[in-house]
Motif scaffolding. Structure first.
Motif, mmCIF file in Angstrom:
data_model
loop_
_atom_site.group_PDB
_atom_site.id
_atom_site.type_symbol
_atom_site.label_atom_id
_atom_site.label_comp_id
_atom_site.label_asym_id
_atom_site.label_seq_id
_atom_site.Cartn_x
_atom_site.Cartn_y
_atom_site.Cartn_z
ATOM 1 N N TYR A 36 0.838 -1.198 0.000
ATOM 2 C CA TYR A 36 0.000 0.000 0.000
ATOM 3 C C TYR A 36 0.873 1.249 0.000
ATOM 4 O O TYR A 36 2.079 1.186 0.241
ATOM 5 C CB TYR A 36 -0.963 0.015 1.191
ATOM 6 N N SER A 53 -6.090 4.949 -3.117
ATOM 7 C CA SER A 53 -5.490 4.526 -4.384
ATOM 8 C C SER A 53 -5.043 5.696 -5.250
ATOM 9 O O SER A 53 -4.791 5.531 -6.440
ATOM 10 C CB SER A 53 -6.477 3.658 -5.162
ATOM 11 N N CYS A 65 5.496 -2.563 1.911
ATOM 12 C CA CYS A 65 5.363 -3.961 1.513
ATOM 13 C C CYS A 65 5.351 -4.817 2.778
ATOM 14 O O CYS A 65 6.361 -4.885 3.482
ATOM 15 C CB CYS A 65 6.558 -4.330 0.630
ATOM 16 N N GLN A 122 4.933 -2.250 -7.598
ATOM 17 C CA GLN A 122 5.199 -3.679 -7.433
ATOM 18 C C GLN A 122 6.199 -3.859 -6.308
ATOM 19 O O GLN A 122 7.168 -3.106 -6.202
ATOM 20 C CB GLN A 122 5.795 -4.281 -8.698
ATOM 21 N N LYS A 142 3.583 -8.734 -5.262
ATOM 22 C CA LYS A 142 2.226 -8.175 -5.401
ATOM 23 C C LYS A 142 2.349 -6.865 -6.157
ATOM 24 O O LYS A 142 3.401 -6.232 -6.165
ATOM 25 C CB LYS A 142 1.593 -7.904 -4.038
ATOM 26 N N SER A 143 1.250 -6.458 -6.769
ATOM 27 C CA SER A 143 1.234 -5.164 -7.451
ATOM 28 C C SER A 143 -0.050 -4.417 -7.121
ATOM 29 O O SER A 143 -1.053 -5.017 -6.748
ATOM 30 C CB SER A 143 1.387 -5.349 -8.970
ATOM 31 N N LEU A 144 0.039 -3.096 -7.254
ATOM 32 C CA LEU A 144 -1.073 -2.209 -6.929
ATOM 33 C C LEU A 144 -1.107 -1.089 -7.946
ATOM 34 O O LEU A 144 -0.108 -0.402 -8.165
ATOM 35 C CB LEU A 144 -0.863 -1.634 -5.514
ATOM 36 N N ARG A 145 -2.248 -0.900 -8.584
ATOM 37 C CA ARG A 145 -2.424 0.208 -9.526
ATOM 38 C C ARG A 145 -2.937 1.417 -8.738
ATOM 39 O O ARG A 145 -3.821 1.296 -7.902
ATOM 40 C CB ARG A 145 -3.422 -0.181 -10.614
ATOM 41 N N PHE A 146 -2.352 2.599 -9.016
ATOM 42 C CA PHE A 146 -2.778 3.811 -8.339
ATOM 43 C C PHE A 146 -2.660 4.988 -9.290
ATOM 44 O O PHE A 146 -2.048 4.903 -10.347
ATOM 45 C CB PHE A 146 -1.968 4.045 -7.050
#
Length: 159
Positions: A36, A53, A65, A122, A142-146
């Protein structure tokens, strides 16, 4: 001649049993349990304040992470955590005193977003598979789109 053949079979069976016992030794399982964006605060940081986000351009944030050892074995030695934005590494950390089974670590790195755009954060733990022998190598990322949004400044009206 028959005795020699029997000895060969016994030696072979002994080798297979020894190999099987090594393969079943308890192994750690370093895995990324969550990632996050968090509000930046000056170090030392004891707890992160999660953001949504989207973040504002030019505002420093933490990329966090969460890493857990979900295996039954202890991690031997140290390991790395890599932080990437859109595939480019923007930070990494060497984690010493690796977590025992069930323990969680929360490494983070500071990053300042530039222009407005959509990005992918990532996080990879133990990105070099040969470094730690784990029970599962498929859960190390893990990956997070923001979204990076433009900062809104208050308008100053003329006198």
């Amino acid at each position: 001649m028959v005795k020699q053949a029997r000895l060969g079979v016994v030696a072979l069976v002994g080798t297979v049993l020894a190999t099987s016992a090594i393969a079943q030794a308890p192994r750690p399982d370093l895995r990324v349990s969550a990632i996050y964006l968090a509000k930046w605060t000056p170090p030392p940081v004891t707890e992160y304040e999660k953001l949504g986000s989207s973040v504002f351009s030019g505002s420093k944030v933490f990329l966090v992470c969460e890493v857990i050892n979900g295996g039954v074995g202890k991690v031997v030695g140290n390991y790395f955590v890599s932080f990437r934005i859109d595939g480019t590494e923007v930070g990494s950390q060497l984690i010493e005193n690796a977590p025992d089974p069930g323990m969680l670590r929360k490494p983070g790195t500071a990053w300042t977003p530039g222009a407005t755009a959509s990005h992918v954060f990532q996080c990879s733990v133990d990105p070099f598979p040969s470094r730690q022998a784990e029970s599962d190598e498929q859960n190390n990322e893990k990956s997070l789109r923001f979204q990076v949004k433009a900062r809104k400044f208050p308008l100053q009206l003329p006198d």
